[in-house]
Design a protein around this motif. Structure first.
Motif, PDB file in Angstrom:
ATOM      1  N   GLY A  51       0.774  -1.234   0.000  1.00 36.69           N
ATOM      2  CA  GLY A  51       0.000   0.000   0.000  1.00 36.69           C
ATOM      3  C   GLY A  51       0.803   1.280   0.000  1.00 36.69           C
ATOM      4  O   GLY A  51       0.316   2.332   0.429  1.00 36.69           O
ATOM      5  N   PHE A  52       2.038   1.219  -0.520  1.00 36.73           N
ATOM      6  CA  PHE A  52       2.838   2.432  -0.687  1.00 36.73           C
ATOM      7  C   PHE A  52       2.620   2.983  -2.096  1.00 36.73           C
ATOM      8  O   PHE A  52       2.619   2.236  -3.073  1.00 36.73           O
ATOM      9  CB  PHE A  52       4.318   2.145  -0.434  1.00 36.73           C
ATOM     10  CG  PHE A  52       4.631   1.930   1.017  1.00 36.73           C
ATOM     11  CD1 PHE A  52       4.784   3.002   1.873  1.00 36.73           C
ATOM     12  CD2 PHE A  52       4.758   0.641   1.538  1.00 36.73           C
ATOM     13  CE1 PHE A  52       5.071   2.813   3.226  1.00 36.73           C
ATOM     14  CE2 PHE A  52       5.039   0.436   2.879  1.00 36.73           C
ATOM     15  CZ  PHE A  52       5.189   1.526   3.726  1.00 36.73           C
ATOM     16  N   ALA A  53       2.483   4.295  -2.195  1.00 38.06           N
ATOM     17  CA  ALA A  53       2.037   4.911  -3.446  1.00 38.06           C
ATOM     18  C   ALA A  53       3.131   5.102  -4.481  1.00 38.06           C
ATOM     19  O   ALA A  53       2.832   5.345  -5.659  1.00 38.06           O
ATOM     20  CB  ALA A  53       1.390   6.271  -3.150  1.00 38.06           C
ATOM     21  N   GLY A  54       4.391   5.011  -4.062  1.00 43.16           N
ATOM     22  CA  GLY A  54       5.453   5.252  -5.028  1.00 43.16           C
ATOM     23  C   GLY A  54       6.822   5.017  -4.448  1.00 43.16           C
ATOM     24  O   GLY A  54       6.981   4.558  -3.315  1.00 43.16           O
ATOM     25  N   THR A  55       7.836   5.366  -5.256  1.00 46.51           N
ATOM     26  CA  THR A  55       9.216   5.106  -4.870  1.00 46.51           C
ATOM     27  C   THR A  55      10.137   6.052  -5.629  1.00 46.51           C
ATOM     28  O   THR A  55       9.677   6.907  -6.395  1.00 46.51           O
ATOM     29  CB  THR A  55       9.576   3.632  -5.154  1.00 46.51           C
ATOM     30  OG1 THR A  55      10.842   3.326  -4.569  1.00 46.51           O
ATOM     31  CG2 THR A  55       9.607   3.328  -6.651  1.00 46.51           C
ATOM     32  N   GLU A  56      11.432   5.894  -5.424  1.00 44.98           N
ATOM     33  CA  GLU A  56      12.426   6.663  -6.157  1.00 44.98           C
ATOM     34  C   GLU A  56      13.123   5.763  -7.169  1.00 44.98           C
ATOM     35  O   GLU A  56      12.854   4.568  -7.248  1.00 44.98           O
ATOM     36  CB  GLU A  56      13.429   7.293  -5.179  1.00 44.98           C
ATOM     37  CG  GLU A  56      12.771   8.311  -4.255  1.00 44.98           C
ATOM     38  CD  GLU A  56      13.745   9.008  -3.318  1.00 44.98           C
ATOM     39  OE1 GLU A  56      14.979   8.908  -3.522  1.00 44.98           O
ATOM     40  OE2 GLU A  56      13.266   9.652  -2.364  1.00 44.98           O
ATOM     41  N   VAL A  57      14.018   6.335  -7.931  1.00 42.26           N
ATOM     42  CA  VAL A  57      14.764   5.602  -8.955  1.00 42.26           C
ATOM     43  C   VAL A  57      16.014   4.997  -8.327  1.00 42.26           C
ATOM     44  O   VAL A  57      16.667   5.612  -7.480  1.00 42.26           O
ATOM     45  CB  VAL A  57      15.159   6.530 -10.118  1.00 42.26           C
ATOM     46  CG1 VAL A  57      16.082   5.818 -11.097  1.00 42.26           C
ATOM     47  CG2 VAL A  57      13.918   7.039 -10.837  1.00 42.26           C
ATOM     48  N   ALA A  58      16.346   3.793  -8.740  1.00 39.82           N
ATOM     49  CA  ALA A  58      17.621   3.169  -8.370  1.00 39.82           C
ATOM     50  C   ALA A  58      18.449   2.944  -9.624  1.00 39.82           C
ATOM     51  O   ALA A  58      17.916   2.883 -10.747  1.00 39.82           O
ATOM     52  CB  ALA A  58      17.376   1.848  -7.649  1.00 39.82           C
ATOM     53  N   GLY A  59      19.751   2.798  -9.444  1.00 42.23           N
ATOM     54  CA  GLY A  59      20.642   2.628 -10.588  1.00 42.23           C
ATOM     55  C   GLY A  59      20.465   1.321 -11.321  1.00 42.23           C
ATOM     56  O   GLY A  59      20.912   1.181 -12.461  1.00 42.23           O
ATOM     57  N   TRP A  60      19.811   0.342 -10.695  1.00 39.23           N
ATOM     58  CA  TRP A  60      19.644  -0.977 -11.301  1.00 39.23           C
ATOM     59  C   TRP A  60      18.345  -1.106 -12.096  1.00 39.23           C
ATOM     60  O   TRP A  60      18.041  -2.179 -12.606  1.00 39.23           O
ATOM     61  CB  TRP A  60      19.715  -2.060 -10.221  1.00 39.23           C
ATOM     62  CG  TRP A  60      18.855  -1.819  -9.014  1.00 39.23           C
ATOM     63  CD1 TRP A  60      19.217  -1.175  -7.874  1.00 39.23           C
ATOM     64  CD2 TRP A  60      17.491  -2.224  -8.829  1.00 39.23           C
ATOM     65  NE1 TRP A  60      18.166  -1.148  -6.986  1.00 39.23           N
ATOM     66  CE2 TRP A  60      17.100  -1.793  -7.544  1.00 39.23           C
ATOM     67  CE3 TRP A  60      16.563  -2.908  -9.628  1.00 39.23           C
ATOM     68  CZ2 TRP A  60      15.824  -2.012  -7.025  1.00 39.23           C
ATOM     69  CZ3 TRP A  60      15.294  -3.132  -9.113  1.00 39.23           C
ATOM     70  CH2 TRP A  60      14.937  -2.688  -7.828  1.00 39.23           C
ATOM     71  N   TYR A  61      17.590  -0.025 -12.215  1.00 37.43           N
ATOM     72  CA  TYR A  61      16.344  -0.072 -12.984  1.00 37.43           C
ATOM     73  C   TYR A  61      16.628  -0.355 -14.461  1.00 37.43           C
ATOM     74  O   TYR A  61      17.707  -0.024 -14.973  1.00 37.43           O
ATOM     75  CB  TYR A  61      15.599   1.258 -12.865  1.00 37.43           C
ATOM     76  CG  TYR A  61      14.805   1.447 -11.595  1.00 37.43           C
ATOM     77  CD1 TYR A  61      14.978   0.626 -10.487  1.00 37.43           C
ATOM     78  CD2 TYR A  61      13.875   2.472 -11.502  1.00 37.43           C
ATOM     79  CE1 TYR A  61      14.242   0.821  -9.322  1.00 37.43           C
ATOM     80  CE2 TYR A  61      13.132   2.680 -10.345  1.00 37.43           C
ATOM     81  CZ  TYR A  61      13.326   1.852  -9.257  1.00 37.43           C
ATOM     82  OH  TYR A  61      12.589   2.056  -8.113  1.00 37.43           O
ATOM     83  N   PRO A  62      15.647  -0.907 -15.169  1.00 40.96           N
ATOM     84  CA  PRO A  62      15.783  -1.083 -16.625  1.00 40.96           C
ATOM     85  C   PRO A  62      15.670   0.258 -17.343  1.00 40.96           C
ATOM     86  O   PRO A  62      15.747   1.319 -16.716  1.00 40.96           O
ATOM     87  CB  PRO A  62      14.616  -2.019 -16.968  1.00 40.96           C
ATOM     88  CG  PRO A  62      13.582  -1.735 -15.919  1.00 40.96           C
ATOM     89  CD  PRO A  62      14.350  -1.431 -14.667  1.00 40.96           C
ATOM     90  N   SER A  63      15.461   0.236 -18.652  1.00 39.75           N
ATOM     91  CA  SER A  63      15.353   1.470 -19.435  1.00 39.75           C
ATOM     92  C   SER A  63      14.235   2.354 -18.907  1.00 39.75           C
ATOM     93  O   SER A  63      13.302   1.885 -18.235  1.00 39.75           O
ATOM     94  CB  SER A  63      15.081   1.141 -20.899  1.00 39.75           C
ATOM     95  OG  SER A  63      13.758   0.626 -21.044  1.00 39.75           O
ATOM     96  N   LYS A  64      14.306   3.638 -19.232  1.00 39.11           N
ATOM     97  CA  LYS A  64      13.276   4.562 -18.742  1.00 39.11           C
ATOM     98  C   LYS A  64      11.904   4.189 -19.285  1.00 39.11           C
ATOM     99  O   LYS A  64      10.889   4.333 -18.594  1.00 39.11           O
ATOM    100  CB  LYS A  64      13.632   6.007 -19.108  1.00 39.11           C
ATOM    101  CG  LYS A  64      13.680   6.308 -20.602  1.00 39.11           C
ATOM    102  CD  LYS A  64      14.066   7.767 -20.850  1.00 39.11           C
ATOM    103  CE  LYS A  64      14.054   8.102 -22.335  1.00 39.11           C
ATOM    104  NZ  LYS A  64      14.419   9.514 -22.585  1.00 39.11           N
ATOM    105  N   GLU A  65      11.864   3.676 -20.520  1.00 43.32           N
ATOM    106  CA  GLU A  65      10.578   3.280 -21.102  1.00 43.32           C
ATOM    107  C   GLU A  65       9.971   2.103 -20.343  1.00 43.32           C
ATOM    108  O   GLU A  65       8.777   2.101 -20.009  1.00 43.32           O
ATOM    109  CB  GLU A  65      10.751   2.923 -22.577  1.00 43.32           C
ATOM    110  CG  GLU A  65      11.105   4.087 -23.486  1.00 43.32           C
ATOM    111  CD  GLU A  65      12.602   4.438 -23.452  1.00 43.32           C
ATOM    112  OE1 GLU A  65      12.954   5.503 -24.017  1.00 43.32           O
ATOM    113  OE2 GLU A  65      13.401   3.669 -22.862  1.00 43.32           O
ATOM    114  N   GLU A  66      10.807   1.108 -20.044  1.00 49.05           N
ATOM    115  CA  GLU A  66      10.315  -0.065 -19.317  1.00 49.05           C
ATOM    116  C   GLU A  66       9.946   0.303 -17.882  1.00 49.05           C
ATOM    117  O   GLU A  66       8.931  -0.176 -17.346  1.00 49.05           O
ATOM    118  CB  GLU A  66      11.376  -1.167 -19.328  1.00 49.05           C
ATOM    119  CG  GLU A  66      10.883  -2.489 -18.731  1.00 49.05           C
ATOM    120  CD  GLU A  66      11.922  -3.590 -18.805  1.00 49.05           C
ATOM    121  OE1 GLU A  66      11.701  -4.638 -18.156  1.00 49.05           O
ATOM    122  OE2 GLU A  66      12.955  -3.421 -19.495  1.00 49.05           O
TER     123      GLU A  66
END
Length: 308
Positions: A51-66
């Motif tokens: 039930g958390f509404a969001g998060t921040e970006v981490a360096g291990w994320y995939p492409s910005k589109e994905e």
């Protein structure tokens, strides 16, 4: 992914604050093997389920589109991303190209904040340096250089619809309450705001409310991070680095450590704060399973802070 964020079962804050959780609970950018099995799908599923509404970006994320596609599918918001500035070491003009790229990326994801931390001389990521004894200190002539650079980055952030929120952080030139307040005094309130982090305030000064009271008019982003004092003292005596201190369990989520969050939460509400509060705790996910700790934090927020 089996869960989608549902406002009907999510954390509802009647005071207008939005609750999220930081990706550091799932994986760590500074030590890639920590949590390497956790994917963005697992993390988004856990966030939505808890039930958390969001998060921040981490360096291990995939492409910005994905990343954008997966966040939208899970019903989650991307709020911000960390940016390491080297204004004092390299000059702000050298920093700007990478900063613009970060801002463009965040604008694409629909974020509202860019988290900046000056990393000139930083020891926060060095494994063999004690975090409690070896922080860098700015020279007098370096203060105006940093302040002018941050003002410039704040102007650029606004071009992308973002607020620059500065992160006071252990092992950096802006760690203590006095350093943080001086940085705020020297910068333009229209261009530079503060990310207030309870964990760094507690370990850095032994005091959460001092910085909060002094900086309340500049705060536009908040991390609620708890501290285990016995682990903190153990790490201090062992002269551990920042990375080894959190791997040893110095930090945890609200409700599992020593900080009473009722006072800072009430103070934020009293002063009209209506932004994001992100639960954050650098931990080893093998020892502290992220979904389990997300629920510990959720239960604390709902039961202790919101009385629901």
């Amino acid at each position: 992914m089996t869960h989608v964020y549902d406002p009907a079962t999510a954390i509802f804050d009647p005071n207008g604050i939005t609750w999220g959780m930081h990706p550091i609970a799932w994986r760590n950018d500074d030590i890639p093997e920590v949590g390497e099995w956790n994917t963005i799908d697992i993390m988004f599923d856990d966030l939505a389920e808890a039930g958390f509404a969001g998060t921040e970006v981490a360096g291990w994320y995939p492409s910005k589109e994905e990343t954008k596609e997966k966040a939208e599918a899970a019903g989650l918001k991307i709020v911000a991303q960390w940016f390491s500035s080297f204004i004092v070491r390299d000059g702000v003009e050298a920093v700007i190209p990478d900063f613009r790229a970060t801002c463009e990326y965040l604008q694409f994801l629909g974020a509202s904040r860019v988290v900046v931390s000056e990393q000139t001389g930083s020891v926060q990521g060095i494994r063999d340096i004690c975090i409690f004894e070896n922080k860098p200190v700015l020279k007098e002539e370096e203060w105006p250089v940093l302040a002018a650079g941050l003002n410039k980055l704040g102007e650029i952030a606004h071009e992308y619809g973002l607020d620059l929120v500065y992160h006071h952080h252990l092992g950096t030139v802006i760690q203590t309450k006095d350093e943080t307040l001086r940085m705020l005094e020297l910068t333009d309130p229209d261009k530079v705001s503060l990310l207030f982090d309870t964990g760094h305030a507690f370990v850095g000064d032994g005091d959460v409310m001092g910085l909060l009271r002094g900086a309340i008019d500049r705060i536009k982003h908040v991390h609620f991070k708890d501290v285990r004092p016995a682990k903190m003292e153990e790490s201090r005596e062992a002269k551990r680095s920042f990375l080894d201190s959190f791997l040893a369990g110095m930090f945890t989520v609200p409700g599992d450590g020593t900080i009473d969050f009722t006072e800072p939460y009430a103070f934020l509400v009293e002063h009209g704060y209506k932004g994001w509060i992100l639960v954050e705790a650098e931990q080893d996910p093998k020892i502290a399973p992220p979904l389990e700790y997300a629920h510990i934090a959720r239960d604390y927020v709902l039961g202790t802070l919101l009385g629901q």
